[in-house]
Design a protein around this motif. Structure first.
Motif, short mmCIF file in Angstrom:
data_model
loop_
_atom_site.label_atom_id
_atom_site.label_comp_id
_atom_site.label_asym_id
_atom_site.label_seq_id
_atom_site.Cartn_x
_atom_site.Cartn_y
_atom_site.Cartn_z
N GLU A 82 -11.61 -25.90 -24.82
CA GLU A 82 -12.38 -25.03 -23.91
C GLU A 82 -13.50 -24.30 -24.66
O GLU A 82 -14.63 -24.21 -24.16
CB GLU A 82 -11.46 -24.00 -23.25
N LYS A 83 -13.19 -23.80 -25.85
CA LYS A 83 -14.18 -23.04 -26.63
C LYS A 83 -15.29 -23.96 -27.14
O LYS A 83 -16.46 -23.57 -27.17
CB LYS A 83 -13.53 -22.31 -27.80
N VAL A 84 -14.94 -25.19 -27.52
CA VAL A 84 -15.95 -26.14 -27.97
C VAL A 84 -16.92 -26.45 -26.83
O VAL A 84 -18.14 -26.48 -27.02
CB VAL A 84 -15.30 -27.42 -28.53
N ILE A 85 -16.39 -26.67 -25.63
CA ILE A 85 -17.24 -26.93 -24.47
C ILE A 85 -18.14 -25.72 -24.20
O ILE A 85 -19.34 -25.86 -23.94
CB ILE A 85 -16.39 -27.29 -23.24
N GLU A 86 -17.57 -24.53 -24.29
CA GLU A 86 -18.35 -23.31 -24.10
C GLU A 86 -19.48 -23.21 -25.14
O GLU A 86 -20.62 -22.89 -24.81
CB GLU A 86 -17.44 -22.08 -24.19
N LEU A 87 -19.17 -23.53 -26.37
CA LEU A 87 -20.18 -23.47 -27.43
C LEU A 87 -21.26 -24.54 -27.24
O LEU A 87 -22.44 -24.30 -27.51
CB LEU A 87 -19.53 -23.63 -28.81
#
Length: 135
Positions: A82-87
């Motif tokens: 989720e955080k990678v997609i957000e970044l």
């Protein structure tokens, strides 16, 4: 296209292509079923992946599971995705610091979760999931 290839010159040719097209490294053609892996990973709670995005364009990603020396639980692996997609969608982002909570980086995967995986194929599927995430 050549200009974008130059931006990722340190990556392998295959990884460059995947990066540009947004495709995963592993797919169902490799026997990888992401939704099944996600269901498996949900069974291993604990810890969190925290993301702080600063106004100066620097992100701070914190592996937060200090009772396990910041080892990745299954839920943390899902949160990392989720955080990678957000970044990837953070257009103001310029850099990222990855750190562990409480002065420890990470001891790897939580061995209790690894031992609970039923088969070597389950372990391979989790590895494929993490490689897709990190690619």
């Amino acid at each position: 296209m050549a200009k974008s290839l130059l931006k990722t010159a340190s990556l392998s040719g295959r990884t460059k292509l995947l990066h540009q097209t947004g495709l995963s490294l592993y797919s169902t053609s490799h026997g990888f079923y992401e939704e099944e892996v996600k269901k498996t990973l949900q069974q291993f709670p604990g810890g969190s992946i925290d993301l702080q995005k600063e106004d100066n364009g620097i992100g701070i990603l914190t592996l937060n599971n200090p009772s396990r020396m910041n080892a990745f639980s299954g839920v943390m692996m899902l949160q990392l995705l989720e955080k990678v997609i957000e970044l990837e969608n953070w257009t103001e982002g310029k850099g990222l610091i990855v750190r562990g909570a409480k002065n420890t980086f990470s001891s790897g995967s939580d061995l209790n979760a690894v031992k609970s995986l039923g088969t070597p194929e389950d372990g391979m599927a989790v590895c494929m999931f993490m490689q897709n995430t990190l690619t």
